[in-house]
Design an enzyme around this catalytic site. Structure first.
Site, PDB file in Angstrom:
ATOM      1  N   LYS A   1      23.340  -4.060 -11.628  1.00 26.65           N
ATOM      2  CA  LYS A   1      23.515  -2.590 -12.028  1.00 26.65           C
ATOM      3  C   LYS A   1      22.267  -1.995 -11.424  1.00 26.65           C
ATOM      4  O   LYS A   1      21.008  -2.394 -10.984  1.00 26.65           O
ATOM      5  CB  LYS A   1      23.939  -2.438 -13.528  1.00 26.65           C
ATOM      6  CG  LYS A   1      25.059  -2.602 -13.898  1.00 26.65           C
ATOM      7  CD  LYS A   1      25.400  -2.226 -15.292  1.00 26.65           C
ATOM      8  CE  LYS A   1      26.795  -2.771 -15.605  1.00 26.65           C
ATOM      9  NZ  LYS A   1      27.264  -2.317 -17.136  1.00 26.65           N
TER      10      LYS A   1
ATOM     11  N   TYR B   1      36.177   1.324 -13.331  1.00 26.85           N
ATOM     12  CA  TYR B   1      36.196   1.565 -14.692  1.00 26.85           C
ATOM     13  C   TYR B   1      36.992   2.284 -15.425  1.00 26.85           C
ATOM     14  O   TYR B   1      37.037   2.788 -16.599  1.00 26.85           O
ATOM     15  CB  TYR B   1      34.749   2.164 -15.098  1.00 26.85           C
ATOM     16  CG  TYR B   1      33.391   1.174 -15.083  1.00 26.85           C
ATOM     17  CD1 TYR B   1      33.498   0.128 -15.832  1.00 26.85           C
ATOM     18  CD2 TYR B   1      32.466   1.541 -14.353  1.00 26.85           C
ATOM     19  CE1 TYR B   1      32.256  -0.771 -15.990  1.00 26.85           C
ATOM     20  CE2 TYR B   1      31.263   0.713 -14.223  1.00 26.85           C
ATOM     21  CZ  TYR B   1      31.314  -0.607 -15.074  1.00 26.85           C
ATOM     22  OH  TYR B   1      30.233  -1.431 -15.181  1.00 26.85           O
TER      23      TYR B   1
ATOM     24  N   ASN C   1      22.460  -1.666 -18.793  1.00 32.63           N
ATOM     25  CA  ASN C   1      22.180  -3.053 -19.319  1.00 32.63           C
ATOM     26  C   ASN C   1      22.249  -4.075 -18.004  1.00 32.63           C
ATOM     27  O   ASN C   1      22.592  -5.224 -18.375  1.00 32.63           O
ATOM     28  CB  ASN C   1      23.209  -3.197 -20.388  1.00 32.63           C
ATOM     29  CG  ASN C   1      24.752  -3.009 -19.845  1.00 32.63           C
ATOM     30  OD1 ASN C   1      24.849  -2.771 -18.839  1.00 32.63           O
ATOM     31  ND2 ASN C   1      25.766  -3.157 -20.746  1.00 32.63           N
TER      32      ASN C   1
ATOM     33  N   HIS D   1      27.274  -6.324 -15.082  1.00 30.55           N
ATOM     34  CA  HIS D   1      28.512  -6.370 -15.310  1.00 30.55           C
ATOM     35  C   HIS D   1      28.989  -7.869 -15.248  1.00 30.55           C
ATOM     36  O   HIS D   1      28.542  -8.495 -14.485  1.00 30.55           O
ATOM     37  CB  HIS D   1      29.422  -5.295 -14.465  1.00 30.55           C
ATOM     38  CG  HIS D   1      30.819  -5.633 -14.475  1.00 30.55           C
ATOM     39  ND1 HIS D   1      31.464  -4.919 -15.430  1.00 30.55           N
ATOM     40  CD2 HIS D   1      31.651  -6.355 -13.914  1.00 30.55           C
ATOM     41  CE1 HIS D   1      32.962  -5.579 -15.695  1.00 30.55           C
ATOM     42  NE2 HIS D   1      32.974  -6.260 -14.400  1.00 30.55           N
TER      43      HIS D   1
ATOM     44  N   GLU E   1      39.209  -7.579 -10.150  1.00 33.58           N
ATOM     45  CA  GLU E   1      37.688  -7.156  -9.625  1.00 33.58           C
ATOM     46  C   GLU E   1      37.066  -7.816  -8.365  1.00 33.58           C
ATOM     47  O   GLU E   1      36.732  -6.912  -7.551  1.00 33.58           O
ATOM     48  CB  GLU E   1      36.776  -7.284 -11.014  1.00 33.58           C
ATOM     49  CG  GLU E   1      37.155  -6.333 -12.169  1.00 33.58           C
ATOM     50  CD  GLU E   1      36.214  -6.727 -13.197  1.00 33.58           C
ATOM     51  OE1 GLU E   1      36.473  -6.082 -14.444  1.00 33.58           O
ATOM     52  OE2 GLU E   1      35.233  -7.375 -13.468  1.00 33.58           O
TER      53      GLU E   1
HETATM   54  P1  ADP Z   1      30.696  -5.143 -21.148  1.00 30.96           P
HETATM   55  O1  ADP Z   1      29.742  -4.543 -19.822  1.00 30.96           O
HETATM   56  O2  ADP Z   1      29.740  -5.886 -22.095  1.00 30.96           O
HETATM   57  O3  ADP Z   1      31.715  -5.605 -20.963  1.00 30.96           O
HETATM   58  P2  ADP Z   1      32.160  -2.717 -21.973  1.00 30.96           P
HETATM   59  O4  ADP Z   1      33.302  -3.188 -21.046  1.00 30.96           O
HETATM   60  O5  ADP Z   1      32.355  -2.360 -23.263  1.00 30.96           O
HETATM   61  O6  ADP Z   1      30.884  -3.740 -21.916  1.00 30.96           O
HETATM   62  O7  ADP Z   1      31.653  -1.322 -21.227  1.00 30.96           O
HETATM   63  C1  ADP Z   1      31.517  -1.413 -19.783  1.00 30.96           C
HETATM   64  C2  ADP Z   1      30.000  -0.765 -19.673  1.00 30.96           C
HETATM   65  O8  ADP Z   1      30.035   0.747 -20.411  1.00 30.96           O
HETATM   66  C3  ADP Z   1      28.665  -1.386 -20.426  1.00 30.96           C
HETATM   67  O9  ADP Z   1      28.413  -2.576 -19.757  1.00 30.96           O
HETATM   68  C4  ADP Z   1      27.793  -0.417 -20.422  1.00 30.96           C
HETATM   69  O10 ADP Z   1      27.124  -0.162 -19.243  1.00 30.96           O
HETATM   70  C5  ADP Z   1      28.621   0.894 -20.838  1.00 30.96           C
HETATM   71  N1  ADP Z   1      28.817   1.186 -22.248  1.00 30.96           N
HETATM   72  C6  ADP Z   1      29.411   0.410 -23.135  1.00 30.96           C
HETATM   73  N2  ADP Z   1      29.611   0.973 -24.110  1.00 30.96           N
HETATM   74  C7  ADP Z   1      28.594   1.866 -24.310  1.00 30.96           C
HETATM   75  C8  ADP Z   1      28.106   3.039 -25.074  1.00 30.96           C
HETATM   76  N3  ADP Z   1      28.372   2.961 -26.536  1.00 30.96           N
HETATM   77  N4  ADP Z   1      27.300   4.002 -24.646  1.00 30.96           N
HETATM   78  C9  ADP Z   1      26.953   4.016 -23.518  1.00 30.96           C
HETATM   79  N5  ADP Z   1      27.594   3.294 -22.288  1.00 30.96           N
HETATM   80  C10 ADP Z   1      28.290   2.150 -22.674  1.00 30.96           C
HETATM   81 MG    MG Z   2      33.502  -4.859 -20.056  1.00 33.65          MG
END
Ligand code: ADP
Ligand code: MG
Length: 140
Positions: free
Chosen positions: A11, A51, A114, A117, A128
């Site tokens: 990212k 997304y 974070n 992905h 994807e």
């Molecule tokens: P993951 O990436 O661990 O699979 P999710 O699919 O739930 O997590 O979410 C997609 C992305 O959205 C996350 O990696 C993060 O960048 C963002 N995200 C998820 N939850 C939050 C939140 N509560 N606040 C802000 N950004 C979030």
């Molecule tokens: Mg996810």
């Protein structure tokens, strides 16, 4: 364990800090092989489409803004039980909850920024990978 595929994104928070190699090394050390890779600057349309499952979540527009804020590296990865293997080395979504030694614990700045992905199922991995790569660009 069967050899399967998953999809990864390094990212913008990670590319900005020049961590493409460091993140990729952690993926490789975890037993994953990069079988496709491209550095791109995602358009708003691309990020919204990628997304789309999160469209109703409160963080959706911030997430799209973040994912288009700088370059990303999209990758297809291959390895034994690749989806779970990648999720394990990534760590929890919120770096505060991520285990020691994971990519997110090591590098993530926040729950949004974070660093990586990773697909959450074999089915989504295929969708994807196909979203970003033509079949001939994936060389296992
Ligand atoms: P993951 O990436 O661990 O699979 P999710 O699919 O739930 O997590 O979410 C997609 C992305 O959205 C996350 O990696 C993060 O960048 C963002 N995200 C998820 N939850 C939050 C939140 N509560 N606040 C802000 N950004 C979030
Ligand atoms: Mg996810």
């Amino acid at each position: 364990m069967p050899v399967t595929r998953t999809f990864s994104i390094i990212k913008p928070d990670a590319t900005r800090r020049n961590l493409t190699g460091a993140v990729t090394k952690m993926l490789e050390d975890a037993g994953l092989r990069v079988i496709a890779s491209r550095r791109i600057h995602m358009t708003k349309d691309q990020a919204e489409g990628f997304y789309a499952v999160h469209r109703e979540r409160p963080f959706f527009s911030d997430l799209v803004a973040f994912m288009t804020s700088g370059p990303v590296v999209v990758q297809a990865l291959e390895g034994e039980d690749a989806v779970k293997r990648n999720r394990d080395i990534m760590g929890a979504t919120n770096p505060a909850d991520a285990a020691d030694g994971t990519i997110r614990k090591t590098f993530a700045e926040s729950i949004e920024a974070n660093s990586v992905h990773g697909s959450d199922s074999d089915e989504n991995a295929k969708i994807e990978i196909d979203y970003f790569f033509k079949p001939e660009e994936v060389v296992g």
